[in-house]
Design a protein around this motif. Structure first.
Motif, PDB file in Angstrom:
ATOM      1  N   ASP A   1      54.588   3.565 -26.292  1.00  0.00           N
ATOM      2  CA  ASP A   1      54.418   2.546 -27.327  1.00  0.00           C
ATOM      3  C   ASP A   1      52.962   2.170 -27.574  1.00  0.00           C
ATOM      4  O   ASP A   1      52.428   2.365 -28.671  1.00  0.00           O
ATOM      5  CB  ASP A   1      55.253   1.299 -27.006  1.00  0.00           C
ATOM      6  N   PHE A   2      52.282   1.646 -26.547  1.00  0.00           N
ATOM      7  CA  PHE A   2      50.916   1.149 -26.724  1.00  0.00           C
ATOM      8  C   PHE A   2      49.934   1.956 -25.886  1.00  0.00           C
ATOM      9  O   PHE A   2      50.282   2.489 -24.834  1.00  0.00           O
ATOM     10  CB  PHE A   2      50.846  -0.337 -26.337  1.00  0.00           C
ATOM     11  N   THR A   3      48.711   1.999 -26.370  1.00  0.00           N
ATOM     12  CA  THR A   3      47.697   2.799 -25.663  1.00  0.00           C
ATOM     13  C   THR A   3      47.509   2.327 -24.231  1.00  0.00           C
ATOM     14  O   THR A   3      47.242   3.137 -23.344  1.00  0.00           O
ATOM     15  CB  THR A   3      46.354   2.726 -26.402  1.00  0.00           C
ATOM     16  N   ILE A   4      47.677   1.033 -23.975  1.00  0.00           N
ATOM     17  CA  ILE A   4      47.478   0.534 -22.611  1.00  0.00           C
ATOM     18  C   ILE A   4      48.586   1.009 -21.676  1.00  0.00           C
ATOM     19  O   ILE A   4      48.455   0.929 -20.447  1.00  0.00           O
ATOM     20  CB  ILE A   4      47.387  -1.009 -22.573  1.00  0.00           C
ATOM     21  N   ASN A   5      49.693   1.502 -22.263  1.00  0.00           N
ATOM     22  CA  ASN A   5      50.798   2.048 -21.464  1.00  0.00           C
ATOM     23  C   ASN A   5      50.810   3.568 -21.461  1.00  0.00           C
ATOM     24  O   ASN A   5      51.738   4.177 -20.922  1.00  0.00           O
ATOM     25  CB  ASN A   5      52.137   1.531 -22.001  1.00  0.00           C
ATOM     26  N   ALA A   6      49.808   4.176 -22.083  1.00  0.00           N
ATOM     27  CA  ALA A   6      49.762   5.635 -22.218  1.00  0.00           C
ATOM     28  C   ALA A   6      48.651   6.235 -21.370  1.00  0.00           C
ATOM     29  O   ALA A   6      47.993   7.200 -21.769  1.00  0.00           O
ATOM     30  CB  ALA A   6      49.594   6.022 -23.690  1.00  0.00           C
ATOM     31  N   ILE A   7      48.432   5.641 -20.215  1.00  0.00           N
ATOM     32  CA  ILE A   7      47.429   6.137 -19.267  1.00  0.00           C
ATOM     33  C   ILE A   7      48.163   6.688 -18.060  1.00  0.00           C
ATOM     34  O   ILE A   7      49.118   6.085 -17.566  1.00  0.00           O
ATOM     35  CB  ILE A   7      46.478   5.005 -18.818  1.00  0.00           C
TER      36      ILE A   7
ATOM     37  N   ASP B   1      43.519   9.684 -19.913  1.00  0.00           N
ATOM     38  CA  ASP B   1      43.614   8.629 -20.919  1.00  0.00           C
ATOM     39  C   ASP B   1      43.299   9.187 -22.303  1.00  0.00           C
ATOM     40  O   ASP B   1      42.289   8.838 -22.919  1.00  0.00           O
ATOM     41  CB  ASP B   1      42.633   7.510 -20.547  1.00  0.00           C
ATOM     42  N   PRO B   2      44.189  10.042 -22.844  1.00  0.00           N
ATOM     43  CA  PRO B   2      43.889  10.706 -24.126  1.00  0.00           C
ATOM     44  C   PRO B   2      43.877   9.773 -25.332  1.00  0.00           C
ATOM     45  O   PRO B   2      43.334  10.135 -26.378  1.00  0.00           O
ATOM     46  CB  PRO B   2      45.007  11.745 -24.248  1.00  0.00           C
ATOM     47  N   PHE B   3      44.436   8.574 -25.205  1.00  0.00           N
ATOM     48  CA  PHE B   3      44.539   7.677 -26.363  1.00  0.00           C
ATOM     49  C   PHE B   3      43.700   6.412 -26.192  1.00  0.00           C
ATOM     50  O   PHE B   3      43.913   5.427 -26.888  1.00  0.00           O
ATOM     51  CB  PHE B   3      46.012   7.346 -26.631  1.00  0.00           C
ATOM     52  N   HIS B   4      42.755   6.460 -25.252  1.00  0.00           N
ATOM     53  CA  HIS B   4      41.752   5.399 -25.082  1.00  0.00           C
ATOM     54  C   HIS B   4      42.364   4.047 -24.709  1.00  0.00           C
ATOM     55  O   HIS B   4      41.917   2.994 -25.178  1.00  0.00           O
ATOM     56  CB  HIS B   4      40.901   5.274 -26.348  1.00  0.00           C
ATOM     57  N   GLY B   5      43.359   4.090 -23.844  1.00  0.00           N
ATOM     58  CA  GLY B   5      43.992   2.861 -23.391  1.00  0.00           C
ATOM     59  C   GLY B   5      43.064   1.976 -22.584  1.00  0.00           C
ATOM     60  O   GLY B   5      43.144   0.748 -22.669  1.00  0.00           O
ATOM     61  N   GLN B   6      42.159   2.588 -21.816  1.00  0.00           N
ATOM     62  CA  GLN B   6      41.226   1.788 -21.030  1.00  0.00           C
ATOM     63  C   GLN B   6      40.311   0.962 -21.932  1.00  0.00           C
ATOM     64  O   GLN B   6      40.000  -0.194 -21.625  1.00  0.00           O
ATOM     65  CB  GLN B   6      40.389   2.695 -20.122  1.00  0.00           C
ATOM     66  N   ALA B   7      39.898   1.550 -23.035  1.00  0.00           N
ATOM     67  CA  ALA B   7      39.055   0.816 -23.984  1.00  0.00           C
ATOM     68  C   ALA B   7      39.811  -0.364 -24.578  1.00  0.00           C
ATOM     69  O   ALA B   7      39.247  -1.454 -24.746  1.00  0.00           O
ATOM     70  CB  ALA B   7      38.581   1.749 -25.101  1.00  0.00           C
TER      71      ALA B   7
ATOM     72  N   ARG C   1      47.603  -1.783 -29.203  1.00  0.00           N
ATOM     73  CA  ARG C   1      47.478  -0.839 -30.303  1.00  0.00           C
ATOM     74  C   ARG C   1      48.506   0.271 -30.121  1.00  0.00           C
ATOM     75  O   ARG C   1      48.678   0.786 -29.003  1.00  0.00           O
ATOM     76  CB  ARG C   1      46.067  -0.248 -30.322  1.00  0.00           C
ATOM     77  N   HIS C   2      49.202   0.647 -31.189  1.00  0.00           N
ATOM     78  CA  HIS C   2      50.193   1.703 -31.062  1.00  0.00           C
ATOM     79  C   HIS C   2      49.512   3.047 -30.811  1.00  0.00           C
ATOM     80  O   HIS C   2      48.387   3.287 -31.245  1.00  0.00           O
ATOM     81  CB  HIS C   2      51.079   1.782 -32.307  1.00  0.00           C
ATOM     82  N   VAL C   3      50.213   3.921 -30.091  1.00  0.00           N
ATOM     83  CA  VAL C   3      49.643   5.216 -29.711  1.00  0.00           C
ATOM     84  C   VAL C   3      49.589   6.143 -30.921  1.00  0.00           C
ATOM     85  O   VAL C   3      48.539   6.690 -31.264  1.00  0.00           O
ATOM     86  CB  VAL C   3      50.460   5.865 -28.574  1.00  0.00           C
ATOM     87  N   THR C   4      50.737   6.331 -31.575  1.00  0.00           N
ATOM     88  CA  THR C   4      50.805   7.181 -32.770  1.00  0.00           C
ATOM     89  C   THR C   4      51.745   6.515 -33.775  1.00  0.00           C
ATOM     90  O   THR C   4      52.390   5.495 -33.480  1.00  0.00           O
ATOM     91  CB  THR C   4      51.360   8.587 -32.444  1.00  0.00           C
TER      92      THR C   4
ATOM     93  N   GLY D   1      52.490   4.496 -17.071  1.00  0.00           N
ATOM     94  CA  GLY D   1      53.064   3.253 -17.580  1.00  0.00           C
ATOM     95  C   GLY D   1      52.487   1.981 -17.009  1.00  0.00           C
ATOM     96  O   GLY D   1      51.288   1.870 -16.726  1.00  0.00           O
ATOM     97  N   GLY D   2      53.383   1.011 -16.786  1.00  0.00           N
ATOM     98  CA  GLY D   2      52.972  -0.333 -16.415  1.00  0.00           C
ATOM     99  C   GLY D   2      52.220  -0.418 -15.108  1.00  0.00           C
ATOM    100  O   GLY D   2      51.335  -1.278 -14.950  1.00  0.00           O
ATOM    101  N   ALA D   3      52.535   0.454 -14.152  1.00  0.00           N
ATOM    102  CA  ALA D   3      51.844   0.405 -12.859  1.00  0.00           C
ATOM    103  C   ALA D   3      50.361   0.713 -13.018  1.00  0.00           C
ATOM    104  O   ALA D   3      49.507   0.043 -12.419  1.00  0.00           O
ATOM    105  CB  ALA D   3      52.489   1.388 -11.889  1.00  0.00           C
ATOM    106  N   VAL D   4      50.052   1.708 -13.830  1.00  0.00           N
ATOM    107  CA  VAL D   4      48.651   2.063 -14.067  1.00  0.00           C
ATOM    108  C   VAL D   4      47.960   0.949 -14.843  1.00  0.00           C
ATOM    109  O   VAL D   4      46.848   0.528 -14.510  1.00  0.00           O
ATOM    110  CB  VAL D   4      48.552   3.399 -14.838  1.00  0.00           C
TER     111      VAL D   4
END
Length: 406
Positions: free
Chosen positions: A92-98, A108-114, A122-125, A7-10
């Protein structure tokens, strides 16, 4: 049992921002195993535990299934077989799904770092559409991360959620919670502009939404558009670090301009009292806390009158201070002046305009405050006599300090 920071910490660590709260997800464990390891269960809707030493939250990996409209319409499934990727997919968002493993490696399966590099929300799904609170969260993230933008496909998905009535199912407490958080971010206007763009603002705050396109007199408002003015006002409040009550008052001070009859525009005669009525509806609907409500009502009713302070006689200044209840509620009076400052400076090209009327009224209060009402009361024979004598002494003090007529 495998433990990951999520989540937010990452996200904030990758953005180079200070990390405030750390959350963890546990894969491959049961509630009984967590309790046996010393963790204390605290989750009501799904298994969450507090670490025995750090008191940080550890949640079992879970999936969610939509069962009804609104953010509470979910059934939760937590099981040792739920994978980390399945848990991340419900976010919710790829940047929170790392996720970050204990060895520091990132999953990082949903490319949040990118998307962090692209500054994109961007929404995850497609499951994003199942929780309307995520629309509000998107607005709040835009207000916080001012160089981010919403991916076109995510904006389109949010519009479809609004059209499907998902936003109508939001409970007032969650709407207020997210609005309050958004107001306290770096550039709160970005939240409301995004909510307007996807159609959600019309549902949750129609009183605010109708301000865009409403003209004001260019002499006083070079920006002309009332919606733009209000956004400038709340952003100015944010730049000054003002409190939530001040920012909410800044947001709502001109709601009445949205109901001005078209044939009298761009003038807005009597908009202050119309604003008061609309604010009462908003605060009742969203269950806004009393400190925010009370200040917003005072600012809406009296912010226009403040601009005439320097033309007032001493007796009129005293009456105005009494209307503001300034002698008993000094803190609210100071916040009133701050909100009016935001109104004055939230205008195109006037961000540094002088605040002479506010300073004048403040000086009047300071002068009137030097009067010893208790000493005067001892010399009077009735409550009416006390009131009259104190008022006369205060008027004289204001006259002397500001060199005014009675």
């Amino acid at each position: 049992m495998q433990i990951y920071q999520v989540g937010g910490a990452v996200r904030d660590s990758l953005l180079g921002l200070p990390v405030k709260d750390r959350d963890y997800v546990v894969v491959g464990a049961t509630p009984d195993q967590m309790v046996a390891a010393g963790y204390r269960p605290v989750g009501k809707d799904f298994p969450v535990f507090l670490h025995p030493h750090t008191q940080q939250e550890y949640a079992l990996a879970r999936t969610e299934r939509k069962t009804a409209k609104g953010y509470k319409g979910f059934s939760v499934y937590a099981d040792p077989q739920v994978t980390l990727e399945e848990d991340l997919a419900r976010r919710d968002f790829t940047i929170n799904a790392i996720a970050q493993a204990e060895d520091g490696s990132l999953i990082d399966p949903f490319h949040g770092q990118a998307d962090i590099q692209k500054k994109t929300l961007r929404h995850v799904t497609e499951a994003f559409s199942e929780d309307p609170v995520r629309i509000l969260r998107a607005g709040r993230f835009l207000a916080r991360f001012t160089d981010f933008s919403v991916a076109p496909e995510t904006l389109a998905l949010m519009r479809s959620m609004v059209a499907a009535g998902e936003v109508d199912a939001l409970v007032p407490e969650r709407v207020w919670q997210e609005i309050a958080k958004g107001l306290m971010e770096k550039q709160p206007s970005r939240m409301f502009e995004m909510l307007r763009e996807c159609g959600a603002l019309q549902v949750i705050l129609p009183e605010l939404n109708r301000l865009w396109g409403v003209p004001q007199t260019a002499t006083y408002h070079p920006e002309i558009d009332t919606g733009i003015h209000v956004m400038m006002v709340i952003d100015y409040a944010a730049t000054q670090g003002y409190s939530l009550p001040v920012r909410f008052a800044a947001l709502t001070h001109d709601l009445g301009k949205g109901t001005t009859p078209a044939d009298v525009l761009p003038r807005h005669i009597g908009h202050e009292l119309r604003s008061v009525g609309l604010i009462r509806e908003v605060v009742a609907r969203l269950r806004v806390p009393n400190d925010c409500k009370d200040l917003a009502l005072v600012v809406a009713k009296y912010h226009g009158k403040l601009h005439a302070a320097r033309q007032m006689k001493a007796s009129t200044l005293l009456q105005f201070l009494e209307e503001l209840d300034a002698f008993r509620q000094r803190g609210r009076f100071e916040d009133f002046l701050l909100a009016c400052e935001c109104d004055s400076r939230g205008r195109l090209g006037l961000q540094n305009c002088p605040l002479d009327d506010a300073q004048h009224l403040s000086a009047a209060l300071q002068a009137a405050g030097t009067v010893d009402a208790g000493a005067i009361a001892k010399t009077c024979h009735s409550p009416a006599h006390i009131k009259q004598s104190v008022a006369e002494a205060r008027i004289h003090a204001i006259q002397s300090a500001l060199r005014l007529t009675h």
